[in-house]
Structure formats: C-alpha cells, structure tokens
Scaffold this motif. Structure first.
Motif, PDB file in Angstrom:
ATOM      1  N   ILE A  15       1.012  -1.221   0.040  1.00 30.38           N
ATOM      2  CA  ILE A  15      -0.267   0.091  -0.088  1.00 30.38           C
ATOM      3  C   ILE A  15       0.917   1.136   0.399  1.00 30.38           C
ATOM      4  O   ILE A  15       1.716   1.528   1.211  1.00 30.38           O
ATOM      5  CB  ILE A  15      -0.818   0.380   0.828  1.00 30.38           C
ATOM      6  N   SER A  16       0.745   1.830  -1.022  1.00 27.13           N
ATOM      7  CA  SER A  16       0.887   3.450  -1.132  1.00 27.13           C
ATOM      8  C   SER A  16       1.022   4.630  -0.157  1.00 27.13           C
ATOM      9  O   SER A  16      -0.411   5.014  -0.552  1.00 27.13           O
ATOM     10  CB  SER A  16       1.572   3.878  -2.340  1.00 27.13           C
ATOM     11  N   THR A  17       1.441   4.818   0.949  1.00 26.93           N
ATOM     12  CA  THR A  17       0.467   6.126   1.401  1.00 26.93           C
ATOM     13  C   THR A  17       1.135   7.721   1.676  1.00 26.93           C
ATOM     14  O   THR A  17       2.771   7.176   1.599  1.00 26.93           O
ATOM     15  CB  THR A  17       0.142   5.809   3.007  1.00 26.93           C
ATOM     16  N   LYS A  18       0.657   8.439   1.134  1.00 24.73           N
ATOM     17  CA  LYS A  18       1.065   9.634   0.666  1.00 24.73           C
ATOM     18  C   LYS A  18       1.813  10.441   2.572  1.00 24.73           C
ATOM     19  O   LYS A  18       0.612  10.375   3.607  1.00 24.73           O
ATOM     20  CB  LYS A  18       0.013  10.861   0.931  1.00 24.73           C
ATOM     21  N   GLN A  19       2.511  10.600   2.736  1.00 23.93           N
ATOM     22  CA  GLN A  19       3.564  11.243   3.915  1.00 23.93           C
ATOM     23  C   GLN A  19       2.321  12.825   4.181  1.00 23.93           C
ATOM     24  O   GLN A  19       2.606  13.520   3.417  1.00 23.93           O
ATOM     25  CB  GLN A  19       4.548  11.736   4.046  1.00 23.93           C
ATOM     26  N   ARG A  20       2.075  12.730   4.865  1.00 26.30           N
ATOM     27  CA  ARG A  20       1.284  14.064   6.069  1.00 26.30           C
ATOM     28  C   ARG A  20       2.473  15.629   4.848  1.00 26.30           C
ATOM     29  O   ARG A  20       3.334  15.504   5.264  1.00 26.30           O
ATOM     30  CB  ARG A  20       1.121  14.981   7.175  1.00 26.30           C
ATOM     31  N   CYS A  21       2.175  16.420   4.173  1.00 21.38           N
ATOM     32  CA  CYS A  21       2.812  17.242   4.350  1.00 21.38           C
ATOM     33  C   CYS A  21       2.670  18.551   5.288  1.00 21.38           C
ATOM     34  O   CYS A  21       1.495  19.029   6.113  1.00 21.38           O
ATOM     35  CB  CYS A  21       2.558  18.297   2.920  1.00 21.38           C
ATOM     36  N   ILE A  22       3.417  18.964   6.053  1.00 18.58           N
ATOM     37  CA  ILE A  22       4.133  19.913   7.082  1.00 18.58           C
ATOM     38  C   ILE A  22       4.814  21.341   6.371  1.00 18.58           C
ATOM     39  O   ILE A  22       5.729  21.552   5.319  1.00 18.58           O
ATOM     40  CB  ILE A  22       4.669  18.865   8.285  1.00 18.58           C
ATOM     41  N   LEU A  23       4.950  22.148   6.995  1.00 15.90           N
ATOM     42  CA  LEU A  23       4.993  22.934   7.381  1.00 15.90           C
ATOM     43  C   LEU A  23       6.856  23.482   8.338  1.00 15.90           C
ATOM     44  O   LEU A  23       6.569  22.826   9.207  1.00 15.90           O
ATOM     45  CB  LEU A  23       4.702  24.552   7.066  1.00 15.90           C
ATOM     46  N   SER A  24       7.889  24.080   6.602  1.00 18.64           N
ATOM     47  CA  SER A  24       9.007  24.537   7.719  1.00 18.64           C
ATOM     48  C   SER A  24       9.154  25.269   8.214  1.00 18.64           C
ATOM     49  O   SER A  24       8.152  26.141   9.183  1.00 18.64           O
ATOM     50  CB  SER A  24       9.565  24.682   6.517  1.00 18.64           C
ATOM     51  N   ILE A  25       9.685  25.200   9.550  1.00 15.42           N
ATOM     52  CA  ILE A  25      10.043  27.065   9.989  1.00 15.42           C
ATOM     53  C   ILE A  25      10.471  28.357   9.997  1.00 15.42           C
ATOM     54  O   ILE A  25       8.552  29.059  10.134  1.00 15.42           O
ATOM     55  CB  ILE A  25      11.568  26.634  11.167  1.00 15.42           C
ATOM     56  N   GLU A  26      10.356  27.930   7.992  1.00 17.84           N
ATOM     57  CA  GLU A  26      10.365  29.861   7.478  1.00 17.84           C
ATOM     58  C   GLU A  26       8.751  29.727   6.820  1.00 17.84           C
ATOM     59  O   GLU A  26       8.203  31.009   7.705  1.00 17.84           O
ATOM     60  CB  GLU A  26      11.386  29.296   6.326  1.00 17.84           C
ATOM     61  N   GLN A  27       8.461  28.714   6.933  1.00 16.20           N
ATOM     62  CA  GLN A  27       7.225  28.442   6.440  1.00 16.20           C
ATOM     63  C   GLN A  27       6.316  29.038   7.637  1.00 16.20           C
ATOM     64  O   GLN A  27       4.930  30.002   6.697  1.00 16.20           O
ATOM     65  CB  GLN A  27       6.207  27.659   5.153  1.00 16.20           C
ATOM     66  N   ILE A  28       6.189  28.784   8.368  1.00 14.01           N
ATOM     67  CA  ILE A  28       5.170  29.392   9.730  1.00 14.01           C
ATOM     68  C   ILE A  28       5.935  30.846   9.875  1.00 14.01           C
ATOM     69  O   ILE A  28       4.616  31.130  10.618  1.00 14.01           O
ATOM     70  CB  ILE A  28       5.415  27.682  10.868  1.00 14.01           C
ATOM     71  N   SER A  29       7.056  31.220  10.166  1.00 16.41           N
ATOM     72  CA  SER A  29       7.046  32.218  10.437  1.00 16.41           C
ATOM     73  C   SER A  29       6.281  33.322   9.004  1.00 16.41           C
ATOM     74  O   SER A  29       6.118  34.107   9.604  1.00 16.41           O
ATOM     75  CB  SER A  29       8.985  32.484  10.008  1.00 16.41           C
ATOM     76  N   THR A  30       6.316  32.613   7.868  1.00 10.91           N
ATOM     77  CA  THR A  30       6.029  33.225   7.052  1.00 10.91           C
ATOM     78  C   THR A  30       4.390  33.477   7.718  1.00 10.91           C
ATOM     79  O   THR A  30       3.341  34.620   7.260  1.00 10.91           O
ATOM     80  CB  THR A  30       6.139  32.404   5.831  1.00 10.91           C
ATOM     81  N   LEU A  31       3.832  32.741   7.731  1.00 11.05           N
ATOM     82  CA  LEU A  31       2.227  32.314   8.201  1.00 11.05           C
ATOM     83  C   LEU A  31       1.923  33.637   9.120  1.00 11.05           C
ATOM     84  O   LEU A  31       1.201  34.064   9.289  1.00 11.05           O
ATOM     85  CB  LEU A  31       2.180  30.669   8.371  1.00 11.05           C
ATOM     86  N   LEU A  32       2.763  33.746  10.333  1.00  9.58           N
ATOM     87  CA  LEU A  32       2.694  34.437  11.255  1.00  9.58           C
ATOM     88  C   LEU A  32       2.810  35.650  10.975  1.00  9.58           C
ATOM     89  O   LEU A  32       1.812  36.210  10.908  1.00  9.58           O
ATOM     90  CB  LEU A  32       3.525  34.074  12.531  1.00  9.58           C
ATOM     91  N   GLU A  33       3.801  35.899   9.889  1.00  8.72           N
ATOM     92  CA  GLU A  33       3.170  37.263   9.510  1.00  8.72           C
ATOM     93  C   GLU A  33       2.558  38.229   8.707  1.00  8.72           C
ATOM     94  O   GLU A  33       1.872  38.557   8.868  1.00  8.72           O
ATOM     95  CB  GLU A  33       4.663  37.582   8.437  1.00  8.72           C
ATOM     96  N   SER A  34       1.705  36.873   8.150  1.00  7.24           N
ATOM     97  CA  SER A  34       0.676  37.311   7.402  1.00  7.24           C
ATOM     98  C   SER A  34       0.162  37.558   8.384  1.00  7.24           C
ATOM     99  O   SER A  34      -1.394  38.470   7.924  1.00  7.24           O
ATOM    100  CB  SER A  34       0.335  35.968   6.313  1.00  7.24           C
ATOM    101  N   CYS A  35      -0.561  36.694   9.850  1.00  4.78           N
ATOM    102  CA  CYS A  35      -1.474  36.490  10.243  1.00  4.78           C
ATOM    103  C   CYS A  35      -2.053  37.566  11.466  1.00  4.78           C
ATOM    104  O   CYS A  35      -2.161  37.677  12.577  1.00  4.78           O
ATOM    105  CB  CYS A  35      -1.438  35.063  11.529  1.00  4.78           C
ATOM    106  N   LYS A  36      -1.120  39.114  11.292  1.00  6.18           N
ATOM    107  CA  LYS A  36      -0.746  39.654  12.391  1.00  6.18           C
ATOM    108  C   LYS A  36      -1.954  40.328  12.800  1.00  6.18           C
ATOM    109  O   LYS A  36      -2.612  41.122  14.033  1.00  6.18           O
ATOM    110  CB  LYS A  36      -0.090  41.261  11.801  1.00  6.18           C
TER     111      LYS A  36
END
Length: 395
Positions: free
Chosen positions: A156-177
């Motif tokens: 069975i081929s299962t897809k690994q869950r996609c996660i955000l890197s540290i840099e991407q989470i920082s970018t996301l939080l900057e957008s959520c100000k």
C-alpha cells in the motif's frame, strides 16, 4: 445443550439456537480435532446457560464486540468512524461468514479484493479494526488464534502528511498579524503541540500565567446527538445550546479527553504567554460566556466556541495569500513534533509529555517527519568529522 458427533476424521458440534426472529434452528460446526470440538461445546453451553446469544458468524461477533468493547472504549468520533467502516467495507464481505471459516488465507484474499476499491489509509484502518475485533474474540475464547496477526497486507502506498517548515510558519504568522485569534491558534498548535479540539476548548482558568503552563483537561468536539444517549457516558462536560431553531443531528460539546495521557500540563514559551495575557486584557470586559464554568478563550461575540470550519477557512485564506502549501491545521502539530525532535536532539519523552500521546511509537513513526535542514546538517557534520578531520586520500 450441545453434543459432539464424530464424522470420518472430524468432529462436529451440534446445537440449537434462536435466530433474530426467535426461531429455533439447528447448527453444525465441524472441527479437525476432538479438543477443538470440546472447547467449542463448552463455550456454547456456557452461553446457553447464561442466556447469551451463541456467536457463530462474524456479524454476531461484531454486534457483541461493539456492545461490550466499542461503546465503552471508543471515543464518539472513533465510534462513528468505525461503524461507517464496518457497514461500508467489512460486513458486506465478512458478515455472514462463520468464525471458523475465516482464515488468514481468506483475509488476504479479502484485502486483495478491496485494495482497488478503498483508499490506502482506509485499508490500514480496516486492518487495525479487524485485528482488534479478532483479538477480543481470541480473549473471549471464540477462536483458537487471531487470523489477522498472520496475514500479509498487499503493498500500500500512503502519502506522507505535508508539513510546513520553520521559515514557512514564520511567513504564515507574519501574514496573520491582523488576525490575532488565528495567530494564537497557530502558535498553540506549533509551540505547545496542541490538537485543534484542545485549543478551541481552552478556558481562561486553564492558563496558569504565574507558572507559564496550560492545563489540558478537555476538548471541543462535534458529535451525533443520538450517541450521547446511546453510549450513556459521563465524559460530556457541557453541551452547547443550538444557535438555530432548525433541528440538527449534531451538537458541539466540551468533553473529557479519550485517554488519560491527554490530560496534561504544557509549558508555554514566554512570547506566546505574553500574547495570551495581552489578548485576555483586551477581551476580558467585552467577552460573553454561555456559562461561567467554561469561559472560553476563543469564542464569538455571543460566547459560542469557534468551530473547525472558522479556523480552517481562516488558515486556508492566509496559506493562499502567502503561496504556501495548503496544509490542514493538524499539520501544524506534526511540524511542532518534528521541530522539537530536531532542537532537543530526540528527547522523545519530553515531547510525549507535550503531545499527550500514550505511546512513544506514535511520535517516532507518525510525527517525526524528515526536515531537509536536518538532513543537510547531517551531511555537514559528516563532512567535518570524516573528510575534514581525518583527511582521507580517496582520489
């Protein structure tokens, strides 16, 4: 009572039982050895003396398993999910079969048949559920061994869950100000490894500002109203009143976590603690609470909890704005565990205390995604410790 009849080289247990229409019927079950037949005879006679329905098909076993085990052990969401899996994928294939006829070979054929009909992750859920059901049948002495433990699943081929890197989470939080609530939710998932249901169930008395800790004692969940009466448990802490006069099948509740390890204290980074304190000061005079026992941290202007959909929609909006992968909210918890494994050099027990997992294996197998930065660091360390330090002549 039951009797044993020898037929050629086998032994048959003969007994009477009542079907679902209360009709008396005779049943013959054949075994290879006298010992197996006598054991089955004892089980049948015990059931008859206690007025317990005789278990002879997989459907009978499932009915008893759900009543004795599922209703007491499964969470509300797991109960609904497992019932759907049984009705959609399992019982139509295995339900009418006698327990004695369900062998490892038959189960391998079953998984081969459904492989192309069922998503890979559902295949794994089916396997886990069947293993649990047959394990209980073995403990109850309905079967000699668990046939699921001996099968080999198709590849069975299962897809690994996609996660955000540290840099991407920082970018996301900057957008959520400008969306302080979403920013706090993201940080609680990433910095404190909380589940979404735990975040949305947080009350102000769960936050110990003096010691910098969160007390995780409950979760927000949407459940089928019929299950509240059917399962008849005492883990429902509060049922939120409906926001509409239109009848609905589900309701939002605050409930105790399904495992004791989920009840835990989590330390809060100082920056996040200061943001929570600021949010409390900003809202303490304007917040409405449906009940003083549960003053929710995250609620709308009427005191109702924020729902999954509200948080999911806000997250998706900012992911699109930042051109980031469209991950689900739970991926932030995966990112959290992965990052904590990296910065603690694999301190699994401390991380387990944050996540509330009952088994360390969940962290090592499911949550420890490989970060490219970590892999690059391994290559750099190898370069220094072997090539630079030892200076081998290789060409």
């Amino acid at each position: 009572m039951a009797s044993i009849v020898k037929r050629n080289l086998s032994y048959t247990v003969v007994y009477y039982y009542k079907d679902k229409h209360n009709m008396r019927k005779q049943k013959w079950e054949t075994f290879k050895t006298l010992e197996e037949a006598e054991k089955r005879k004892r089980i049948i006679e015990t059931g008859i003396s206690l007025h317990i329905s005789v278990i002879h098909t997989f459907q009978d076993l499932v009915t008893e398993f759900i009543d004795i085990y599922g209703k007491t052990k499964w969470s509300y969401s797991t109960f609904s999910s497992n019932l759907a899996i049984l009705n959609s994928y399992i019982l139509k294939h295995l339900g009418p079969l006698y327990l004695t006829s369900i062998t490892p070979r038959l189960l391998e054929q079953y998984f081969k048949v459904i492989k192309n009909e069922v998503p890979p992750n559902t295949i794994l859920k089916i396997h886990k559920l069947l293993k649990s059901i047959f394990k209980r049948a073995y403990i109850w002495e309905y079967i000699e061994k668990n046939p699921v433990e001996m099968i080999v699943l198709p590849k069975i081929s299962t897809k690994q869950r996609c996660i955000l890197s540290i840099e991407q989470i920082s970018t996301l939080l900057e957008s959520c100000k400008d969306d302080f609530i979403l920013s706090l939710c993201i940080q609680l998932a990433f910095a404190c490894s909380l589940r979404k249901g735990e975040i949305l169930a947080l009350t102000w008395n769960d936050i110990d500002f003096d010691r910098g800790k969160l007390h995780i004692t409950k979760e927000l969940s949407r459940i089928d109203k019929t299950l509240i009466d059917e399962l008849n448990r005492n883990d429902i802490l509060y049922i939120f009143p409906s926001k509409t006069t239109i009848p609905t099948k589900t309701t939002l509740v605050l409930k105790s976590p399904k495992t004791q390890t989920s009840v835990r204290d989590v330390y809060i980074p100082k920056t996040l603690l200061a943001q929570l304190a600021l949010y409390y000061q900003q809202t303490k005079h304007t917040k409405n609470y449906l009940t003083p026992d549960y003053p929710l941290v995250f609620s709308d202007s009427y005191g109702y909890p924020l729902t999954d959909k509200v948080i999911n929609d806000r997250l998706r909006k900012h992911l699109l704005l930042c051109d980031l992968p469209l991950v689900v909210f739970h991926s932030l918890r995966h990112s959290s565990v992965t990052y904590k494994l990296l910065i603690t050099h694999g301190d699994i027990k401390s991380i387990q205390g944050d996540t509330g997992h009952s088994q360390v294996k969940m962290i090592t197998d499911v949550y420890s995604h490989i970060l490219d930065s970590g892999r690059k660091n391994v290559a750099d360390l190898f370069e220094y410790s072997f090539y630079t330090k030892n200076s081998p002549t290789i060409y």
